[in-house]
Design an enzyme around this catalytic site. Sequence first.
Site, PDB file in Angstrom:
ATOM      1  CG  ASP A 103      23.372  93.923  88.577  1.00 37.93           C
ATOM      2  OD1 ASP A 103      23.819  94.791  87.790  1.00 37.93           O
ATOM      3  OD2 ASP A 103      22.948  92.821  88.175  1.00 37.93           O
ATOM      4  CD  GLU A 167      25.696  93.121  82.807  1.00 40.93           C
ATOM      5  OE1 GLU A 167      26.198  92.743  81.736  1.00 40.93           O
ATOM      6  OE2 GLU A 167      26.103  92.723  83.922  1.00 40.93           O
TER       7      GLU A 167
END
Length: 458
Positions: A103, A167
């Site tokens: 991400d 994350e």
Amino acid sequence: MASQQQDQDQDQEQEPGHRAPVDARALDEVVAFTSELIRIDTTNRGGGDCRERPAAEYAAERLADAGLTPTLLERTPGRTNVVARIEGTDPGADALLVHGHLDVVPAEAADWSVDPFSGEVRDGVVWGRGAIDMKNMDAMILSVVRNWARAGVRPRRDIVIAFTADEEASAEDGSGFLADRHAPLFEGCTEGISESGAFTFHDGRGNQLYPIAAGERGTGWLKLTARGKAGHGSKVNRANAVSRLAAAIARIGEHRWPVRITPTVRASLVELAALYGLEPDPEAPGFDVDAFLEKLGPTAALVEATVRNSANPTMLQSGYKVNVIPGEAVAYVDGRFLPGGEEEFRHTLDLLTGPDVDWEFHHREVALQAPVHSSTYAKMRAAVEEFAPEGHVVPYCMSGGTDAKQFSRLGITGYGFSPLRTPEGFDYQALFHGVDECVPVDALHFGVRVLDRFLRTA
């Protein structure tokens, strides 16, 4: 003699550290993979607003092409993680975790000079969100693994590869989910590597430093709530929730946290002192770390955020009309605490918020510390020095955090090691979550070579 030498060469070829270097295809692939991963928009806006699955499938396909058996795992539909294991030649050796997140943080296209999700390769640079944080490392991992498959390389120890979701928010759908629900996939892993280490830091004096992360401050994102008496904005109100909150926020913002030097930071100070001909003794009575940091000049940026705890107010929420005093006001604070510093952090926040404001952890994760005299650290240093002999490798502690926090629940010691060699004027750290994020092609090539060298010998 020639026959004997030939036999020795063939024996060397069987050792992981003596295989042929990365091939031209690997260098081409790391650029292509970085670009193509950037084009897969995995923006994480928080609150579950993200979908990493297309990037996870992309990574899994390339791992499968290398003969691995990747496993795709989701806690929430679309929030996909990928895990695969490479078997090493020494079944008695501890395994190594190599992980990267899929991400990225949001990007406002209007602020960029290129489309942030174009993955454009121009003038020897790959542009786009994730070029540094951290689709570059994801691409390096894929490139190295595929190169090994072509060359028949096996590492000494098992290597577990993990590409994670989430994350950039809570990690609940990513490394937290993997650590809590799928621990058997990481069996035998005692150490791990991931982002934010072994990058070039130009100190403005002609030196090139390569900081390897051996610690992280803990995460303490806070929610502050002040309650008072609601009422008309024209009336006297000595129980104004907004005023109470503002006073607490001002105290937090102005607080000067005391110096706390951890073993990792101490090691960093000692090595930097040797590099610059300074003579600090961080344990000596009266050692003035701030005066020492001033002598370091620009290099102080590697250390200054990690000699103290910190708490920075970031968000305020209160009221709905200018002439109405609300009964409640809320603020958010980005707090960080050093290894061993959480108790002090909590106690200080109790004092700073006072009796009229409550605080709680909006998100909390542990502080980490890794040994800088370990065999693994020495091998990371050696890999960097082989390809950047002009550089100076130093340990440092990250001011922020990574997925290593969640994986530490499994007893995995985490290091920051995602090697890049960049030219002077390239501000690596400023590009994290910044505008016009990019990575030079040469830096990716360097990273693949160093990562390959380290993982073969780790």
